[in-house]
Write a protein that holds these residues in place. Structure first.
Motif, PDB file in Angstrom:
ATOM      1  N   VAL A   1       0.837  -1.205   0.000  1.00  0.00           N
ATOM      2  CA  VAL A   1       0.000   0.000   0.000  1.00  0.00           C
ATOM      3  C   VAL A   1       0.869   1.252   0.000  1.00  0.00           C
ATOM      4  O   VAL A   1       0.643   2.202  -0.755  1.00  0.00           O
ATOM      5  N   ILE A   2       1.899   1.258   0.849  1.00  0.00           N
ATOM      6  CA  ILE A   2       2.770   2.433   0.948  1.00  0.00           C
ATOM      7  C   ILE A   2       3.548   2.647  -0.348  1.00  0.00           C
ATOM      8  O   ILE A   2       3.674   3.775  -0.844  1.00  0.00           O
ATOM      9  N   VAL A   3       4.075   1.552  -0.914  1.00  0.00           N
ATOM     10  CA  VAL A   3       4.852   1.668  -2.156  1.00  0.00           C
ATOM     11  C   VAL A   3       3.967   2.155  -3.301  1.00  0.00           C
ATOM     12  O   VAL A   3       4.380   3.006  -4.113  1.00  0.00           O
ATOM     13  N   ALA A   4       2.731   1.646  -3.379  1.00  0.00           N
ATOM     14  CA  ALA A   4       1.822   2.081  -4.446  1.00  0.00           C
ATOM     15  C   ALA A   4       1.536   3.579  -4.328  1.00  0.00           C
ATOM     16  O   ALA A   4       1.552   4.319  -5.329  1.00  0.00           O
ATOM     17  N   ALA A   5       1.257   4.044  -3.118  1.00  0.00           N
ATOM     18  CA  ALA A   5       1.010   5.477  -2.920  1.00  0.00           C
ATOM     19  C   ALA A   5       2.256   6.297  -3.236  1.00  0.00           C
ATOM     20  O   ALA A   5       2.176   7.377  -3.844  1.00  0.00           O
TER      21      ALA A   5
END
Length: 539
Positions: free
Chosen positions: A295-299
């Motif tokens: 989730v963090i990497v996608a954002a």
């Protein structure tokens, strides 16, 4: 303690500042009223299917933008909150603050460089779709740009909310061996649910008043909002009656949303600096850690992509030739002068309101607040209800029969941008001034120190850094603004955003990318300076 009097020079300065704000906004309303009274039938005839379509699209894109920004932000904020210590976390939070510093037109160029018809991802997107990639103009482009700006803002606001959870609750949850799902349901979700209406309302407000993004990425009549329609009615169609009707609808819409935000307790200014103190929460399992990392990497990739595209596209332009062009040099000089004047005026007006509010509060004691005190307290925030394009449209209509409206472009740009930056300036300066007044008010009254002498000898040491913070931030906002100059700009008065828009309109994309890089770098540098000054003051 009641050392202040009604004859206090600080109150006089506040009254003058309020009069200036009232003149700016009141003049705009006067222009709208005069034009509406002059052509009542034309204003009434503007209520046609096109107008209804514009209103519907304005609301629809704002709703979609809010959902697509706020819902993912809940998951990103929780993921960051669940992992308070990991390498690069501070960098991610700082990166999420960058969109607040970027002018909207610069971000639009970065999105086009990434997802446009000739963008870096056009080949991949063409293969996925099985046909030539048509580009990202229209609703899709508007949504991507709004998410780029509002997702990081929402994440930081939700993180701030999660940071208010008492440490005792986390300690008790750890002692009880509470898992991730119960912790979310019993501890995190109640806090997020309380913050959700305010955050969503703020994002919705930003989306319905979005001008530059829709102007550059809208893609025609099918994707036009009220603010862009006002601009088109005055600059291209020159239909004052339609412009009046559109403007009144925009004012009504923003007023309703602002009233709802007030009821929800939303922060209508936002904050680029929302420090979240790292704290060890419940340990996350392997599966949750992997999911949170994704989730963090996608954002991170979504936010960093347009920034990187802006840099690469800008470096690919002929920067040397651009720097040598007289039009670029003149636009840069014009932008710098107007931004300096706008920032100076914004700081002066903001400080006047802050000083007047404090003096009136001291004079009041424990009684009820007067109307003047209430006005000095809320005067800066009131301007958020009236978008810049609305103020510009009103003055455009008021002055078009008196003088050449394009000739007064510098005055309008400075005045409107100064007033629009006031809520940020007040936020930066007011705590420091109130603290200084608390320490020195009685002594200044006993020694008879007031006016300029007090500001120079007593208040200035405490206000230097906050005023510099407000000045730098106001200057960055003015440098990147396109709303007013798009209406009043001409070949003789061009700022960097106006020149950038003109190069985009003439399909000189390489030049536009180079100008975007220059403008984005300067604005980002100013906001970083403001951030550094603000942190120095807090420490």
């Amino acid at each position: 303690m009641q050392p202040a009097t009604r004859s206090d020079s600080r109150v006089t300065a506040g009254v003058i500042a309020l009069a200036a704000i009232a003149l700016l906004i009141g003049g705009a309303f006067a222009g709208l009223g005069v034009e509406g009274a002059r052509d009542l039938s034309g204003a009434a005839s503007a209520f046609d299917p096109y107008l209804l379509r514009v209103v519907r699209f304005t609301l629809w894109q704002a709703v979609l933008s809010t959902l697509l920004s706020v819902v993912p932000a809940l998951f990103v904020a929780r993921a960051l909150s669940r992992h308070p210590r990991f390498f690069g976390r501070g960098f991610i939070l700082q990166l999420f603050a960058v969109p607040l510093a970027l002018p909207a037109i610069v971000a639009a160029l970065g999105i086009l460089a990434l997802y446009g018809r000739a963008g870096y991802f056009s080949g991949i997107l063409s293969q996925i779709g099985g046909q030539s990639w048509p580009g990202i103009y229209g609703l899709s482009g508007i949504l991507v740009a709004h998410i780029f700006f509002n997702l990081p803002l929402s994440v930081r606001l939700f993180l701030e909310a999660l940071g208010t959870v008492p440490a005792d609750q986390w300690r008790l949850a750890s002692q009880l061996g509470m898992g991730a799902a119960p912790a979310f349901r019993l501890i995190e979700w109640p806090v997020l649910r309380a913050a959700l209406p305010g955050v969503a309302g703020l994002v919705f407000m930003l989306c319905i008043t979005s001008f530059t993004i829709v102007l550059t990425l809208g893609g025609g009549p099918a994707a036009t909002t009220l603010e862009v329609a006002i601009y088109q009615a005055l600059r291209f169609d020159f239909d004052p009656a339609r412009a009046v009707t559109l403007t009144l609808l925009q004012i009504a819409l923003t007023f309703v949303v602002a009233l709802a935000l007030t009821r929800l307790g939303a922060n209508t200014v936002g904050d680029a600096n929302l420090p979240v103190a790292p704290r060890r929460h419940l340990s996350a399992g392997t599966a949750e850690t992997v999911l949170n990392a994704l989730v963090i990497v996608a954002a991170l990739l979504f936010v960093a992509g347009p920034m990187a595209a802006t840099v690469f596209a800008g470096l690919g332009a002929d920067l040397g030739r651009l720097a040598g062009e007289s039009a670029v040099r003149q636009a840069t000089l014009t932008s710098a002068v107007l931004a300096l004047l706008s920032a100076l005026l914004s700081v002066v007006l903001s400080l006047s309101l802050i000083m007047a509010r404090r003096a009136l509060a001291l004079n009041r004691g424990i009684g009820a607040r007067t109307l003047l005190e209430h006005a000095t307290d809320t005067g800066a925030g009131f301007v958020l209800v009236v978008p810049p394009i609305v103020i510009g449209a009103g003055w455009f209509l008021l002055l078009r029969t008196v003088t050449d409206v394009l000739a007064i472009a510098p005055v309008m740009v400075v005045a409107v941008n100064a007033v629009m930056a006031m809520p940020f300036a007040v936020r930066a300066v007011r705590p420091a001034y109130d603290a200084a007044s608390e320490r020195h008010e009685r002594l200044c009254a006993q020694l008879g120190i007031s006016g300029w002498n007090r500001l120079q000898l007593v208040d200035w040491p405490s206000l230097r850094r906050p005023l510099a913070t407000a000045f730098a931030f106001a200057m960055a906002l003015s440098l990147g603004d396109l709303g007013v100059i798009a209406l009043f700009g001409s070949d003789s008065v061009q700022t960097l955003p106006y020149l950038l828009l003109a190069r985009m309109g003439s399909y000189r994309t390489a030049d536009a990318a180079g100008l975007a890089l220059l403008l984005g770098f300067v604005c980002l540098a100013l906001v970083l300076v403001a951030d550094w000054l603000g942190r120095g003051e807090k420490s």
